[in-house]
Structures are given as structure tokens and as C-alpha cells.
Design an enzyme around this catalytic site. Sequence first.
Site, PDB file in Angstrom:
ATOM      1  N   ASP A  72       9.302   7.811  -7.750  1.00  0.00           N
ATOM      2  CA  ASP A  72      10.330   6.785  -7.908  1.00  0.00           C
ATOM      3  C   ASP A  72       9.673   5.494  -8.359  1.00  0.00           C
ATOM      4  O   ASP A  72       8.455   5.394  -8.402  1.00  0.00           O
ATOM      5  CB  ASP A  72      11.102   6.579  -6.592  1.00  0.00           C
ATOM      6  CG  ASP A  72      10.169   6.584  -5.408  1.00  0.00           C
ATOM      7  OD1 ASP A  72       9.054   6.046  -5.541  1.00  0.00           O
ATOM      8  OD2 ASP A  72      10.542   7.124  -4.358  1.00  0.00           O
ATOM      9  N   ASP A  74       9.462   1.322  -7.958  1.00  0.00           N
ATOM     10  CA  ASP A  74       9.772   0.130  -7.172  1.00  0.00           C
ATOM     11  C   ASP A  74       9.424  -1.104  -7.989  1.00  0.00           C
ATOM     12  O   ASP A  74       8.497  -1.078  -8.802  1.00  0.00           O
ATOM     13  CB  ASP A  74       8.938   0.098  -5.882  1.00  0.00           C
ATOM     14  CG  ASP A  74       9.210   1.312  -5.005  1.00  0.00           C
ATOM     15  OD1 ASP A  74      10.326   1.861  -5.073  1.00  0.00           O
ATOM     16  OD2 ASP A  74       8.304   1.718  -4.256  1.00  0.00           O
ATOM     17  N   ASP A 148      -1.646  -1.481   1.221  1.00  0.00           N
ATOM     18  CA  ASP A 148      -2.696  -0.766   1.943  1.00  0.00           C
ATOM     19  C   ASP A 148      -3.988  -0.568   1.141  1.00  0.00           C
ATOM     20  O   ASP A 148      -5.035  -1.086   1.499  1.00  0.00           O
ATOM     21  CB  ASP A 148      -2.166   0.563   2.525  1.00  0.00           C
ATOM     22  CG  ASP A 148      -1.324   1.374   1.552  1.00  0.00           C
ATOM     23  OD1 ASP A 148      -1.273   1.023   0.359  1.00  0.00           O
ATOM     24  OD2 ASP A 148      -0.730   2.385   1.974  1.00  0.00           O
TER      25      ASP A 148
HETATM   26  P1  ATP Z   1       4.524   7.893  -3.011  1.00  0.00           P
HETATM   27  O1  ATP Z   1       4.021   8.483  -4.242  1.00  0.00           O
HETATM   28  O2  ATP Z   1       4.443   8.789  -1.860  1.00  0.00           O
HETATM   29  O3  ATP Z   1       5.864   7.240  -3.100  1.00  0.00           O
HETATM   30  P2  ATP Z   1       3.663   5.197  -2.652  1.00  0.00           P
HETATM   31  O4  ATP Z   1       2.312   4.565  -2.739  1.00  0.00           O
HETATM   32  O5  ATP Z   1       4.670   4.766  -3.648  1.00  0.00           O
HETATM   33  O6  ATP Z   1       3.443   6.737  -2.680  1.00  0.00           O
HETATM   34  P3  ATP Z   1       5.518   4.296  -0.706  1.00  0.00           P
HETATM   35  O7  ATP Z   1       5.630   4.669   0.736  1.00  0.00           O
HETATM   36  O8  ATP Z   1       6.621   4.583  -1.634  1.00  0.00           O
HETATM   37  O9  ATP Z   1       4.176   4.957  -1.210  1.00  0.00           O
HETATM   38  O10 ATP Z   1       5.186   2.734  -0.726  1.00  0.00           O
HETATM   39  C1  ATP Z   1       5.215   1.935  -1.888  1.00  0.00           C
HETATM   40  C2  ATP Z   1       4.103   0.901  -1.843  1.00  0.00           C
HETATM   41  O11 ATP Z   1       4.252   0.077  -0.689  1.00  0.00           O
HETATM   42  C3  ATP Z   1       2.696   1.491  -1.718  1.00  0.00           C
HETATM   43  O12 ATP Z   1       2.150   1.831  -2.964  1.00  0.00           O
HETATM   44  C4  ATP Z   1       1.948   0.355  -1.071  1.00  0.00           C
HETATM   45  O13 ATP Z   1       1.605  -0.641  -2.001  1.00  0.00           O
HETATM   46  C5  ATP Z   1       2.982  -0.227  -0.126  1.00  0.00           C
HETATM   47  N1  ATP Z   1       2.907   0.398   1.210  1.00  0.00           N
HETATM   48  C6  ATP Z   1       3.569   1.485   1.634  1.00  0.00           C
HETATM   49  N2  ATP Z   1       3.265   1.783   2.908  1.00  0.00           N
HETATM   50  C7  ATP Z   1       2.380   0.853   3.296  1.00  0.00           C
HETATM   51  C8  ATP Z   1       1.696   0.604   4.506  1.00  0.00           C
HETATM   52  N3  ATP Z   1       1.866   1.402   5.551  1.00  0.00           N
HETATM   53  N4  ATP Z   1       0.885  -0.455   4.546  1.00  0.00           N
HETATM   54  C9  ATP Z   1       0.713  -1.274   3.482  1.00  0.00           C
HETATM   55  N5  ATP Z   1       1.320  -1.089   2.324  1.00  0.00           N
HETATM   56  C10 ATP Z   1       2.158  -0.048   2.207  1.00  0.00           C
HETATM   57 MG    MG Z   2       6.809   5.373  -3.702  1.00  0.00          MG
END
Ligand code: ATP
Ligand code: MG
Length: 458
Positions: A72, A74, A148
Site C-alpha cells: 500500500d 502512505d 524505526d
Molecule cells: P509493510 O510492507 O509491511 O507495510 P511498512 O514498513 O510499510 O511495511 P507499516 O506498518 O505499514 O510498515 O508502517 C509504515 C511506516 O511507518 C514504516 O515504514 C515506518 O517508517 C513507520 N513505522 C511503522 N511501525 C513503526 C514502529 N513500530 N516504530 C517506528 N516506526 C514505525
Molecule cells: Mg505499509
Amino acid sequence: MLTQTIKHFVSRLLATPPSGPVRLPLDKHGIDRRLVSRHAIKVCEVLNQEGFDAYIVGGAVRDLIVGLQPKDFDVATNATPNQIRPLFRRARIIGRRFQLVHVVFGQEIIETSTFRAPSSGEQETDEHGRILRDNVFGTHEEDAARRDFTINALYYDPLKEEVIDFHQGVADLKNRVVRMIGDPETRYREDPVRMLRALRFQAKLGARIDPATEAPISRLAPLIEHVPASRLFDETLKLLTCGHAMDCLRELRRSGLTKSLIPLIDRIFEEEGGEAFVEIALSRTDDRVRQGKAVSPSFLFAALLWRLVEKRWAAETAQGVQRNEALIRAADSVIEAQMDKLAIQRRHQADMREIWLMQARFERATVRSIWRMMEQPRFRAAVDFLQLRAEAREVDSVLAQWWMDLSNSGDERRSQMIDTWQAGHTGARHLAGGTTRRRRRRHRTPDEAPSASNPPAE
Ligand code: ATP
Ligand code: MG
């Protein structure tokens, strides 16, 4: 309290980029704009026209740079939720703790959030340092620092086709390194789920975890237990459905995290054939994920825990408990033991039970019970589960195929098939073509698992 504040200060110092952000042009990041959601581009365009900064951020940028299809998209911006919402026809503000905006385009939702500030050391935390409230708007630089890992703190400007990188995330991504922003221990304490995320990105990207980021994990693993159940379940599920489930599970075991999540897995791996069964189940899950198919959490957990259910089923029947009742007891005791750690929602538990309990019926179904079984909502999942057991050589593959064919057939064909089953009067034994083999009762040790070819005594 003072040490906590100092730690936060040091962590923020470490998270401060030495020389401001780097702006990388197309030839340095290589993102193919055609793979970017046009709706996400639209959101950035509209915000830009209104004079705001807006970027695609997080997982989508990471995945695009390494050539994976993002799940997705963001967007992060310096506009506040109240400034964002009126700019779009279908947009709603969600969230209580930290408000963000869902901009809706048909099936796609672009999650649009305002830059947020990182932990200041003054936030409300629990006694282990876990942040309970985190709701301060911040600058672009602060927003990067509160993310993170360096690879997750990249911002893509789709209009200029530029990536803004505060923490050398692109270099880490190209070198396949998962590196925490700031002091790893402090960041894990703030949010222990980051430990699971580190393992997930390592497996998903074929990366390694930077030694300093990896070091505290085994020691801090028990902190996972203080995370709210639903969030923990979601992140564990993400880990097991990232397309590299077995690698993730091995890493979980190595770091000691399974003890706080799925402690039964450690016991299952000690059982003969236990690891092999889990491996088959997870590789099927990975295949589904890679084909873009849905994975059902109940099926996944049913498969992970099955070997233990089966073992207890055998133990109960060995004590003279009737076969179906024995399976019910085994299922309940395994679910209860699992719930002690990672809580699985009740509806998933009910589905897991149904999938398991049907396994006892496949081998000994009567004509009437077959029709009843087919009406059960989890019938198809249970048939799939039977296939899994056949692949693990736990049941006859002919039997498993018969049920699969039945499940795939229309009513007329089903009637014909069931008539044949009746004609076979020994049911599965006949269909499996192994009457003689199956009638010969093999000597079984008390803790040997029951199976269709070696059913528990009644
Ligand atoms: P995915 O491919 O699983 O969606 P993602 O990195 O996009 O991986 P998300 O949970 O959608 O993970 O989170 C979006 C963004 O928000 C991450 O890339 C990161 O920058 C931030 N983020 C998410 N969870 C955390 C956390 N626990 N602590 C700090 N930053 C976070
Ligand atoms: Mg994501």
C-alpha cells in the site's frame, strides 16, 4: 527517570542526521514512476498545489527501490488533518491518539499523516519504557527520526522524482542492512514490536540486521509480552505472511522471541517430523502470498500447532478416551496453552477447532455425515488442511484427493461420489486402495502420533 532521559537524549543525538537530508535524483534511487499508485501521486500533487510538502513514505518507497510491489502507499505531509481533509472529495479523519486522514479512491485508501515528532523522553511510558502516548506533530526531519529503521525513513517526491534520505537509508537498502535509527535498545523499549519488524524486513529483503541493531534483541525479547494482544497478533501474522515465513520462524526461535509468542512451536520442533510439517505448511503459505492470494490466520495457526494437537490426541486415545472426544480435548488444551502467550481472537480459535476436529471425520465419515460436513463453513479449509497432512505423509494422498475432488464438484457429481463411497463401505480404506495394508495394525508406541494410516485405537 534521569537515566531514561539521558538515554533518550543520546538516542535522539544518534538519530540526528550529521549533515541534513540528502536528495537523490532518479539515477540514484531508480524508482519507476509507473509502478507508483496514481492515487498517491494525486494526493501529493493536490497538497503541493496548496503549498504543502507531501511525500510517499515508508514501506512503499523501500519496496519500490528494491523492485518489490508495495502493499500500500502512505503519504506524509506538513499539512494537519484539518487542512488535508477538505482538499479531497472522499476523505475522513481517523484515529484518536494520533489523527490521520484516509483519502479514499474507489478500492484504494491513501493513508495521509502529518509529520510527527519522535520520542522526547517526556512521553508517557510504562515501567519498561514502552511509549503509551505519542501524539505530537513535528518537522520533516523529526518525522524521519521517529521511524524505526533507516530503510523505512525514505521520502519519495513523485513530482520531482526525488528521494529524500535523512539516515543513509538508500545505502543501507542497497547493501541490504536493517539498521535502527537512534539507540537500538531505547527504541525497542519504546516499542518492542520493532524486534519483530527487524526480523520481518531481514527475511523479506534477504538482508542482514546490523550487529548493533541485532545485539539487544535476545535480551529484550521478553518485553514483547507487555504489548497489547491485538497489535502483537497483527505483527506476528505479518511476519508469518511476509512470503518468507520459515526464515522468520527460525529467526524468531534463534532470538528467543518464540518463547513470548508461540512457545509451543519450540516443543513442536523437538517432535519427530514436527519441523517438517511446519515447513510444508509455511511454504504453502509463502506460495499463496507470492501469488497474491489471501492467507487465513486460523488455517496458519491450525497448521503451526497441529503436531501438538495430534500428539495429545494420541495420548488421550491411548488412555481409552473415545476418538472424537480425545481430539476435542487435545484441541482445547493446545488452544488454552497458546492463549497464555499470544492471544488469538475467538473467531480464529473457533475456526482452528473446526479445522482440527474435522480431521477425525474424514477417515470415518458415513454418507449422512459427509453431507453434514460439507455444510460446515470451514469445510474447504479442513479439506485443504487434509492435503497438507497428505503432503506430510500423515494421511493417504488418495483419501485427501477424494475430498478435494468432492469439495470442487457440483451437487450431481457429489452425489455420485458419495454413492461410490457408500459402495466402498469401508470408506477411506477402500478408496485408499489399501485395505490389507490398513487392516494390519502396526505396533505403536504410546506417544506416537495417530494418522489415517495409523489411527488411534478406539
Ligand atoms: P509493510 O510492507 O509491511 O507495510 P511498512 O514498513 O510499510 O511495511 P507499516 O506498518 O505499514 O510498515 O508502517 C509504515 C511506516 O511507518 C514504516 O515504514 C515506518 O517508517 C513507520 N513505522 C511503522 N511501525 C513503526 C514502529 N513500530 N516504530 C517506528 N516506526 C514505525
Ligand atoms: Mg505499509
